[in-house]
Design a protein around this motif. Structure first.
Motif, PDB file in Angstrom:
ATOM      1  N   GLY A 268       0.846  -1.214  -0.061  1.00 33.82           N
ATOM      2  CA  GLY A 268       0.168   0.077  -0.038  1.00 33.82           C
ATOM      3  C   GLY A 268       0.885   1.147   0.055  1.00 33.82           C
ATOM      4  N   GLN A 269       1.858   1.331   0.975  1.00 35.27           N
ATOM      5  CA  GLN A 269       2.987   2.200   0.952  1.00 35.27           C
ATOM      6  C   GLN A 269       3.646   2.590  -0.359  1.00 35.27           C
ATOM      7  OE1 GLN A 269       5.446   1.707   3.985  1.00 35.27           O
ATOM      8  NE2 GLN A 269       3.954   1.928   5.696  1.00 35.27           N
ATOM      9  N   LEU A 270       3.785   1.584  -1.133  1.00 39.96           N
ATOM     10  CA  LEU A 270       4.579   1.756  -2.468  1.00 39.96           C
ATOM     11  C   LEU A 270       3.700   2.059  -3.510  1.00 39.96           C
ATOM     12  CD1 LEU A 270       7.031   0.976  -4.216  1.00 39.96           C
ATOM     13  CD2 LEU A 270       5.981  -1.434  -4.692  1.00 39.96           C
ATOM     14  N   THR A 271       2.539   1.817  -3.463  1.00 40.06           N
ATOM     15  CA  THR A 271       1.306   2.372  -4.290  1.00 40.06           C
ATOM     16  C   THR A 271       1.317   4.010  -4.209  1.00 40.06           C
ATOM     17  OG1 THR A 271       0.301   0.409  -4.423  1.00 40.06           O
ATOM     18  CG2 THR A 271      -0.897   2.179  -5.387  1.00 40.06           C
ATOM     19  N   THR A 272       1.011   4.286  -2.849  1.00 33.89           N
ATOM     20  CA  THR A 272       0.994   5.751  -2.535  1.00 33.89           C
ATOM     21  C   THR A 272       2.405   6.688  -3.134  1.00 33.89           C
ATOM     22  OG1 THR A 272      -0.091   5.311  -0.660  1.00 33.89           O
ATOM     23  CG2 THR A 272       0.596   7.607  -0.660  1.00 33.89           C
ATOM     24  N   ALA A 350      12.058   1.785  -3.831  1.00 33.40           N
ATOM     25  CA  ALA A 350      11.047   0.746  -4.575  1.00 33.40           C
ATOM     26  C   ALA A 350      11.842  -0.444  -4.790  1.00 33.40           C
ATOM     27  CB  ALA A 350      10.404   1.557  -5.716  1.00 33.40           C
ATOM     28  N   VAL A 351      13.016  -0.295  -5.523  1.00 27.68           N
ATOM     29  CA  VAL A 351      13.806  -1.517  -5.797  1.00 27.68           C
ATOM     30  C   VAL A 351      14.195  -2.363  -4.556  1.00 27.68           C
ATOM     31  CG1 VAL A 351      16.230  -2.355  -6.630  1.00 27.68           C
ATOM     32  CG2 VAL A 351      14.929  -0.484  -7.894  1.00 27.68           C
ATOM     33  N   PHE A 352      14.321  -1.687  -3.446  1.00 25.03           N
ATOM     34  CA  PHE A 352      14.857  -2.520  -2.117  1.00 25.03           C
ATOM     35  C   PHE A 352      13.472  -3.269  -1.660  1.00 25.03           C
ATOM     36  CE2 PHE A 352      16.501  -3.367   2.127  1.00 25.03           C
ATOM     37  CZ  PHE A 352      15.623  -3.173   2.595  1.00 25.03           C
ATOM     38  N   VAL A 353      12.352  -2.563  -1.750  1.00 24.72           N
ATOM     39  CA  VAL A 353      11.142  -3.249  -1.420  1.00 24.72           C
ATOM     40  C   VAL A 353      10.859  -4.431  -2.302  1.00 24.72           C
ATOM     41  CG1 VAL A 353       8.601  -3.058  -1.289  1.00 24.72           C
ATOM     42  CG2 VAL A 353      10.009  -1.200  -0.249  1.00 24.72           C
ATOM     43  N   SER A 354      11.088  -4.165  -3.436  1.00 26.64           N
ATOM     44  CA  SER A 354      10.808  -5.604  -4.349  1.00 26.64           C
ATOM     45  C   SER A 354      11.796  -6.448  -4.280  1.00 26.64           C
ATOM     46  CB  SER A 354      11.121  -4.806  -6.059  1.00 26.64           C
ATOM     47  OG  SER A 354      10.280  -3.929  -6.276  1.00 26.64           O
ATOM     48  N   ILE A 355      13.072  -6.236  -3.854  1.00 28.00           N
ATOM     49  CA  ILE A 355      13.851  -7.450  -3.450  1.00 28.00           C
ATOM     50  C   ILE A 355      13.434  -7.981  -2.125  1.00 28.00           C
ATOM     51  CG2 ILE A 355      16.315  -7.924  -2.588  1.00 28.00           C
ATOM     52  CD1 ILE A 355      17.264  -5.364  -4.640  1.00 28.00           C
ATOM     53  N   LEU A 357      10.279  -8.015  -1.007  1.00 25.33           N
ATOM     54  CA  LEU A 357       9.203  -8.682  -1.441  1.00 25.33           C
ATOM     55  C   LEU A 357       9.571 -10.260  -2.195  1.00 25.33           C
ATOM     56  CD1 LEU A 357       6.028  -9.185  -1.650  1.00 25.33           C
ATOM     57  CD2 LEU A 357       6.264  -8.079  -3.956  1.00 25.33           C
ATOM     58  N   VAL A 358      10.530 -10.218  -2.497  1.00 27.78           N
ATOM     59  CA  VAL A 358      11.086 -11.428  -3.508  1.00 27.78           C
ATOM     60  C   VAL A 358      11.686 -12.447  -2.222  1.00 27.78           C
ATOM     61  CG1 VAL A 358      12.798 -12.710  -4.897  1.00 27.78           C
ATOM     62  CG2 VAL A 358      11.417 -10.566  -5.769  1.00 27.78           C
ATOM     63  N   TRP A 359      12.403 -11.699  -1.377  1.00 30.57           N
ATOM     64  CA  TRP A 359      12.916 -12.466  -0.309  1.00 30.57           C
ATOM     65  C   TRP A 359      12.027 -13.214   0.685  1.00 30.57           C
ATOM     66  CZ3 TRP A 359      12.825 -11.898   5.141  1.00 30.57           C
ATOM     67  CH2 TRP A 359      13.852 -12.832   5.901  1.00 30.57           C
ATOM     68  N   PHE A 360      10.640 -12.438   0.828  1.00 32.56           N
ATOM     69  CA  PHE A 360       9.599 -13.043   1.755  1.00 32.56           C
ATOM     70  C   PHE A 360       9.049 -14.293   0.875  1.00 32.56           C
ATOM     71  CE2 PHE A 360       9.307  -8.859   4.133  1.00 32.56           C
ATOM     72  CZ  PHE A 360       9.699  -9.643   5.414  1.00 32.56           C
ATOM     73  N   ILE A 361       8.941 -14.128  -0.439  1.00 36.07           N
ATOM     74  CA  ILE A 361       8.667 -15.344  -1.145  1.00 36.07           C
ATOM     75  C   ILE A 361       9.002 -16.170  -1.186  1.00 36.07           C
ATOM     76  CG2 ILE A 361       7.512 -15.880  -3.461  1.00 36.07           C
ATOM     77  CD1 ILE A 361       6.963 -12.952  -4.097  1.00 36.07           C
ATOM     78  N   VAL A 362      10.247 -16.311  -1.355  1.00 34.69           N
ATOM     79  CA  VAL A 362      11.196 -17.578  -1.062  1.00 34.69           C
ATOM     80  C   VAL A 362      11.312 -18.283   0.198  1.00 34.69           C
ATOM     81  CG1 VAL A 362      13.725 -18.169  -1.404  1.00 34.69           C
ATOM     82  CG2 VAL A 362      12.799 -16.738  -2.727  1.00 34.69           C
ATOM     83  N   LYS A 363      11.105 -17.362   1.192  1.00 31.80           N
ATOM     84  CA  LYS A 363      10.903 -17.646   2.547  1.00 31.80           C
ATOM     85  C   LYS A 363       9.717 -18.499   3.012  1.00 31.80           C
ATOM     86  CE  LYS A 363      11.722 -16.457   7.374  1.00 31.80           C
ATOM     87  NZ  LYS A 363      11.879 -15.511   8.294  1.00 31.80           N
ATOM     88  N   ASN A 364       8.741 -18.068   2.243  1.00 34.51           N
ATOM     89  CA  ASN A 364       7.262 -18.597   2.232  1.00 34.51           C
ATOM     90  C   ASN A 364       7.395 -19.917   1.693  1.00 34.51           C
ATOM     91  OD1 ASN A 364       4.763 -18.898   2.939  1.00 34.51           O
ATOM     92  ND2 ASN A 364       3.945 -17.701   1.236  1.00 34.51           N
ATOM     93  N   MET A 365       8.121 -20.218   0.473  1.00 31.01           N
ATOM     94  CA  MET A 365       8.220 -21.401   0.039  1.00 31.01           C
ATOM     95  C   MET A 365       9.036 -22.405   0.599  1.00 31.01           C
ATOM     96  SD  MET A 365       8.855 -20.339  -4.020  1.00 31.01           S
ATOM     97  CE  MET A 365       9.137 -21.837  -4.798  1.00 31.01           C
TER      98      MET A 365
END
Length: 633
Positions: A268-272, A350-355, A357-365
């Motif tokens: 949400g913050q990134l969208t704003t 934004a690039v840091f947030v994307s990285i 997010l990808v880290w959270f997805i890998v950890k979730n997997m």
């Protein structure tokens, strides 16, 4: 010539007359044999006195299992009296009927056991009269045909008559009777005692061998019980591990939920920030357009300055204003550079947030992969718990059979000890030459009773072991075979009878005896064991006694088993979740919650059947089970 012919004719007539006389005599002897025996019976009553003879209204003669002779005796003595009392003749087909008579006549034929009749008539004030008996020990008055004198005579065993409380007159022996040799009877008794001792020794040896075999079996059962306890401890440890693993999974789920919420806030913050960045880009484009216009004006002003060099002094103030305007524009350009720097910083964020997010997805997997592995371990532990539950039910069967075996073995041991004491006592009497016939008879009766009791007890032990061996083998092998459902149900319930007796629970099995089905006996035994255990632990927990009923029926190719108990019943919540795995109301009392789930899976998957349940609180529970009459694996 005529005189010679007359002599010859007279001789022929004499020969024919003699032959006719001989035939008539033989026929008369044949006819008079039954009358002679009847006359003897009449005289025996006349010369024998009974203890309560004065109180008798009539004398009763019973003919034992001889209809023809019964009719002849009844015909001869129907209207006669003896000692001023009438004679009643009856036909006895059993020793109970014969015991009601005063005199019993037995025609001894081949392979007839007189000892049974004599034993049943003992101490009934009954005079036993036999015909052609070779057993001299049990007779009182024995009629026999003397081939030397061609007459029917009788012999007297006075000791048996006196033992029965009867009295014979001295005139009885004058009728042609003889007393049986007591010495010969004693020798025969001594030989029978020796044979009995040999038989007792053989029985004692056989009993010792069987006791040793039972001791070996008891040791094996003890080893099995120890193994079962060890496996029970392993199952409890795994249960503790499973509970800890469940708590760990719950914590991981909570952590994942928190991370997901944080990720949603960051999105949400990134969208704003993106919306603000677009607005700033538009503002920068406008400023660039204004800067371009300003440059055009500066060029125009330079031309004007070139043309108006002459007017510089006059337009000094205008130049100063232009300088001020240039300073303002310079300041605006610096602001635009600051905005560009801010935009670069936002892009980096934004690039840091994307990285991230990808880290959270890998950890979730990775977490999902660990959860899948944990779920597989849970399934494996569930299978192990199911196997432990089966072993636990087999242990209950073993304990029940061991308890049931103790009772007949105790009876056999007691009867053997009693027989041994009687043997020592009779041996002391024999060594002191004080042995009497009554003591010998009492000893024989006690030995016979002990032997029969031992045989029945050992047969009971063999039956219990065979039933347990069959049920245990079925649970281990798990193969389909043909069984009689009623008989097999009795075998299973019999192996569980010790546990039911300990909790004052009885059972009843109803159904036709010809229900033959092809199924998996071990699975069916597991179902019955879990149902009975569930009734004892939950249904009859707060009751002094209970009853379990099995109603068996067959319709077409399906068999219906209705299991019912009169226990406490179930609440609606329990009824709704009873077949769920790990659901139990006895969690703190050692319950695993797998018993009824195992029943459901066995009936559905192994027996290809169905199960439904009906229950109301305080009114018991009813399980309706349907399985096919034939199953192929």
């Amino acid at each position: 010539m005529s005189s010679w012919w007359r002599k010859k004719r007279g001789i022929v007539a004499m020969i024919l007359s003699c032959q006719l006389l001989i035939v008539c005599t033989l026929h008369a002897q044949q006819l008079s044999s039954d009358k002679i025996k009847t006359a003897y019976l009449y005289n025996f009553i006349k010369h024998v006195a009974w203890p309560s003879e004065d109180k008798k209204n009539a004398f009763t003669i019973a003919v034992y299992q001889d209809t023809d002779f019964y009719h002849k005796v009844q015909k001869e003595l129907a209207r006669k009296q003896v000692k001023k009392k009438p004679i009643v003749v009856t036909l006895a087909n059993s020793t109970q009927q014969a015991a009601k008579a005063d005199l019993v006549f037995v025609n001894v034929i081949d392979k007839f056991d007189l000892s049974v009749v004599a034993s049943d008539l003992r101490k009934t004030d009954t005079l036993l009269v036999t015909f052609n008996s070779l057993d001299k020990h049990h007779v009182m008055l024995n009629l026999f045909f003397n081939s030397r004198t061609s007459a029917i005579e009788f012999e007297v065993n006075k000791s048996n008559i006196v033992y029965e409380g009867l009295t014979i007159s001295k005139e009885l022996l004058l009728l042609g009777g003889t007393e049986i040799d007591i010495a010969e009877l004693y020798r025969e008794t001594e030989l029978a005692m020796q044979e009995m001792r040999k038989r007792e020794t053989q029985l004692h040896n056989d009993l010792q061998h069987q006791s040793e075999a039972l001791a070996v079996t008891a040791k094996r059962l003890h080893v099995l019980d120890q193994q079962l306890n060890e496996r029970q401890q392993i199952a409890e440890q795994r249960q503790i591990q499973l509970i800890a693993l469940k708590k760990d999974i719950e914590r991981q789920k909570q952590a994942v939920a928190i991370k997901e919420k944080q990720l949603s806030d960051m999105v949400g913050q990134l969208t704003t920030i993106r919306k603000k960045l677009k607005t700033q880009q538009k503002s920068v484009i406008e400023k660039e357009q204004e800067s371009s216009d300003m440059e055009s004006r500066i060029a125009f002003n330079r031309e004007v300055i070139a043309k108006q060099k002459s007017q510089i002094d006059q337009q000094g103030q205008q130049l100063n204003q232009k300088n001020v305007e240039l300073a303002a524009r310079t300041e605006m350009i610096e602001q635009q550079q600051f905005y560009l720097m801010v935009l670069a910083v936002v892009i980096c964020i934004a690039v840091f947030v994307s990285i991230l997010l990808v880290w959270f997805i890998v950890k979730n997997m990775r977490t999902t992969r660990k959860l899948s592995l944990t779920l597989n371990n849970l399934k494996e532990m569930q299978n192990q718990l199911v196997q432990s539950e089966k072993l636990a039910s087999l242990g209950k069967l073993t304990a029940g059979v061991a308890h049931e075996i103790n009772t007949p073995l105790g009876i056999a041991l007691t009867s053997t000890s009693s027989a041994l004491e009687n043997t020592h006592e009779i041996q002391q009497y024999f060594e002191l030459n004080n042995l009497t016939k009554s003591q010998m008879r009492k000893y024989f009766d006690s030995i016979d009773q002990a032997s029969r009791l031992n045989m029945s007890s050992l047969n009971r032990v063999i039956e219990l072991l065979n039933n347990f061996k069959q049920v245990a083998a079925d649970q281990v092998v798990g193969e389909a075979r043909e069984i009689n459902l009623v008989d097999y149900s009795h075998e299973i319930m019999q192996t569980l009878s010790a546990e039911m007796k300990r909790n004052h629970v009885t059972y009843e099995i109803n159904g036709p005896e010809n229900i033959d089905i092809k199924t998996i006996p071990g699975a069916l035994a597991q179902v019955f064991t879990n149902l009975v255990t569930n009734s004892i632990k939950h249904g009859f927990e707060n009751r002094a006694s209970g009853k379990i009923t099995l109603n068996l029926s067959v319709q077409g190719s399906w068999v219906t088993i209705v299991y019912k108990d009169n226990g406490e019943g179930m609440e609606p919540e329990v009824l709704l979740n009873i077949f769920e795995p790990f659901y139990t109301t006895k969690r703190n009392s050692g319950g695993t919650g797998l018993g009824m789930n195992i029943v459901y899976n066995i009936i559905k998957q192994q027996l290809h059947g169905d199960i439904t349940i009906e229950s109301t609180p305080s009114e018991g529970a009813l399980f309706n089970i349907t399985i096919p009459t034939s199953i192929d694996r």
